[in-house]
Design a protein around this motif. Structure first.
Motif, PDB file in Angstrom:
ATOM      1  N   ARG A 126      33.073  84.556  34.209  1.00  0.00           N
ATOM      2  CA  ARG A 126      33.679  83.331  34.771  1.00  0.00           C
ATOM      3  C   ARG A 126      33.570  82.173  33.787  1.00  0.00           C
ATOM      4  O   ARG A 126      32.576  82.013  33.107  1.00  0.00           O
ATOM      5  N   SER A 139      35.113  77.819  33.277  1.00  0.00           N
ATOM      6  CA  SER A 139      36.029  76.746  33.676  1.00  0.00           C
ATOM      7  C   SER A 139      37.005  76.599  32.523  1.00  0.00           C
ATOM      8  O   SER A 139      36.609  76.189  31.430  1.00  0.00           O
ATOM      9  N   ARG A 191      39.940  74.916  30.823  1.00  0.00           N
ATOM     10  CA  ARG A 191      40.775  73.704  30.822  1.00  0.00           C
ATOM     11  C   ARG A 191      41.986  73.943  29.930  1.00  0.00           C
ATOM     12  O   ARG A 191      42.037  73.470  28.792  1.00  0.00           O
ATOM     13  N   ARG A 237      23.950  77.291  27.826  1.00  0.00           N
ATOM     14  CA  ARG A 237      22.963  76.960  28.844  1.00  0.00           C
ATOM     15  C   ARG A 237      21.596  76.804  28.186  1.00  0.00           C
ATOM     16  O   ARG A 237      21.330  77.418  27.147  1.00  0.00           O
TER      17      ARG A 237
HETATM   18  C1  FMN Z   1      30.643  70.177  41.272  1.00  0.00           C
HETATM   19  C2  FMN Z   1      31.407  70.382  39.996  1.00  0.00           C
HETATM   20  C3  FMN Z   1      32.323  69.414  39.595  1.00  0.00           C
HETATM   21  C4  FMN Z   1      33.074  69.597  38.427  1.00  0.00           C
HETATM   22  N1  FMN Z   1      34.044  68.677  38.096  1.00  0.00           N
HETATM   23  C5  FMN Z   1      34.828  68.908  37.026  1.00  0.00           C
HETATM   24  C6  FMN Z   1      35.941  68.066  36.764  1.00  0.00           C
HETATM   25  O1  FMN Z   1      36.249  67.138  37.526  1.00  0.00           O
HETATM   26  N2  FMN Z   1      36.690  68.309  35.653  1.00  0.00           N
HETATM   27  C7  FMN Z   1      36.409  69.362  34.822  1.00  0.00           C
HETATM   28  O2  FMN Z   1      37.120  69.542  33.824  1.00  0.00           O
HETATM   29  N3  FMN Z   1      35.382  70.212  35.083  1.00  0.00           N
HETATM   30  C8  FMN Z   1      34.602  70.006  36.155  1.00  0.00           C
HETATM   31  N4  FMN Z   1      33.593  70.901  36.455  1.00  0.00           N
HETATM   32  C9  FMN Z   1      33.371  72.062  35.587  1.00  0.00           C
HETATM   33  C10 FMN Z   1      32.153  71.867  34.700  1.00  0.00           C
HETATM   34  O3  FMN Z   1      32.408  70.901  33.709  1.00  0.00           O
HETATM   35  C11 FMN Z   1      31.766  73.229  34.081  1.00  0.00           C
HETATM   36  O4  FMN Z   1      31.340  74.062  35.119  1.00  0.00           O
HETATM   37  C12 FMN Z   1      30.674  73.098  33.055  1.00  0.00           C
HETATM   38  O5  FMN Z   1      31.115  72.381  31.932  1.00  0.00           O
HETATM   39  C13 FMN Z   1      30.160  74.457  32.592  1.00  0.00           C
HETATM   40  O6  FMN Z   1      31.200  75.231  32.075  1.00  0.00           O
HETATM   41  P1  FMN Z   1      31.570  76.660  32.687  1.00  0.00           P
HETATM   42  O7  FMN Z   1      32.015  76.432  34.097  1.00  0.00           O
HETATM   43  O8  FMN Z   1      32.695  77.171  31.827  1.00  0.00           O
HETATM   44  O9  FMN Z   1      30.356  77.518  32.639  1.00  0.00           O
HETATM   45  C14 FMN Z   1      32.848  70.752  37.629  1.00  0.00           C
HETATM   46  C15 FMN Z   1      31.934  71.707  38.043  1.00  0.00           C
HETATM   47  C16 FMN Z   1      31.230  71.534  39.228  1.00  0.00           C
HETATM   48  C17 FMN Z   1      30.276  72.601  39.703  1.00  0.00           C
END
Ligand code: FMN
Length: 368
Positions: free
Chosen positions: A153, A155, A157, A356
């Motif tokens: 998994r 995030s 962008r 991490r």
């Molecule tokens: C509660 C929460 C709010 C977040 N808000 C944003 C956001 O508004 N924009 C964004 O680009 N990522 C957002 N993220 C993603 C985090 O930035 C991301 O999980 C973190 O950088 C770690 O990267 P990964 O998810 O790829 O492991 C959010 C994650 C969480 C759990």
């Protein structure tokens, strides 16, 4: 590519190539980054010793706001406490710790999904103030697609394929994200509704981009180079957002010039248009326990999406900007409920992972 961003790339490259030593260091840092990322982003390993640390390693792979990793774990016998780390709050974007507790929820859910693969059963007891204890017990080892997905998994962008998903895939997302009756889930997939929600996200984005305190807080969590990311092992690695990886002083100096309202609006609009759908989570109540439950639900959806080969990304702007939260709530017809989290999903490209911190930094082991 915007002109300034292209110029920056050139500047970073020229500075690097001009100094042979800096070039060698950059290559060494990139290799060390890749090696560390590979060692972190592993599936739950039932042969790891001790298992408790392995469980915590898996939990820390959870998504979390700005990748501040706002958690501490305290192990006492068969109980694992999951606590907020107040030093890792983001007071500007998240003054009430709503996202902090949602991030803890993501970590709790990740631990619960990893546990069976480690021969453990983990059950969460969550107090109203969000204080959480995971009760652990031995169980027959059981692999699952959700547990394996923890290591894949991200995030992401980037724009995804906006083509509609199969009904079966949508049903799987709805089931995973909608499992807890305390957390409502709305999937927005119809093109006109997607476009309307995208407008709300862009409106929130504009408010945040005009807020110097927001931009300063965000910048403080950006890790511009592999070296900076390796030194801190937290924050938003530029490469993981699809941005150029630059020597940190160069990135920091030019950030205000490239991170503009116009450039971010254009980038965000492309990502929003490149989304097969959105998921909005709204818990029944607005307190830490429910924010945590919303985070758990969102991470279940992220993991289920990963098992289906889908990417996810967070677009929380209309929840983070106070004036827009009731607008989003009314648009979705949520009544008294307040939306907690907004995700987008679709088939997307692979981007570098984020790092991490070491388990030893976040785990305290006490004798029971
Ligand atoms: C509660 C929460 C709010 C977040 N808000 C944003 C956001 O508004 N924009 C964004 O680009 N990522 C957002 N993220 C993603 C985090 O930035 C991301 O999980 C973190 O950088 C770690 O990267 P990964 O998810 O790829 O492991 C959010 C994650 C969480 C759990």
């Amino acid at each position: 590519m915007p002109i300034l961003r292209r110029a920056l790339l050139g500047l970073g490259a020229t500075a690097t190539l001009g100094a042979g030593a800096a070039f060698v260091i950059r290559r060494r840092d990139a290799a060390a980054f890749d090696a560390l990322a590979a060692s972190l982003w592993r599936v739950p390993d039932a042969a790891a010793v001790p298992l408790l640390r392995e469980l915590v390693r898996c939990a820390t792979l959870a998504p979390n706001s700005h990748n501040t990793q706002p958690w501490r774990f305290v192990a006492e016998g068969d109980r694992l406490r999951v606590l907020p780390d107040p030093a890792r709050r983001t007071p500007v974007v998240d003054p009430d710790d709503h996202h902090l507790f949602a991030s803890l929820g993501c970590a709790v859910e990740t631990a619960i999904q990893a546990a069976p693969a480690l021969g453990l059963r983990a059950e969460a007891e969550v107090a109203r103030d969000g204080g959480t204890v995971l009760h652990l017990a031995a169980a027959p080892p059981r692999q699952s697609a959700m547990a394996t997905a923890i290591a894949r998994r991200r995030s992401t962008r980037a724009p995804f394929d906006p083509a509609p998903l199969d009904a079966a895939d949508l049903a799987r997302l709805a089931a995973a994200g909608g499992e807890d009756p305390r957390v409502g889930l709305v999937l927005v997939t119809e093109p006109a509704r997607r476009a309307a929600l995208a407008e709300l996200v862009l409106a929130g984005n504009s408010v945040q981009m005009r807020d110097t305190a927001f931009v300063a807080e965000l910048a403080s969590w950006i890790r511009f180079s592999h070296g900076e990311a390796l030194a801190r092992r937290d924050g938003l690695f530029a490469g993981a957002s699809g941005n150029p990886v630059l020597p940190a002083p160069v990135g920091r100096r030019f950030f205000p010039h490239v991170f503009t309202l116009a450039s971010e609006t254009e980038r965000m609009a492309r990502q929003l248009a490149g989304s097969a759908g959105f998921a909005v989570f709204a818990a029944a109540r607005d307190d830490p326990a429910h924010w945590l439950a919303a985070g758990r639900a969102a991470q279940r959806l992220c993991l289920a999406a990963t098992t289906l080969g889908l990417s996810t990304a967070w677009v929380n702007q209309p929840v983070e900007v106070p004036a827009l939260r009731p607008v989003l709530s009314a648009w979705l017809g949520l009544g008294e409920r307040k939306p907690d989290l907004v995700l987008r999903f679709g088939r997307g490209p692979a981007l570098p992972p984020s790092l991490r911190r070491p388990v030893e930094e976040v785990l305290v082991e006490r004798s029971a």
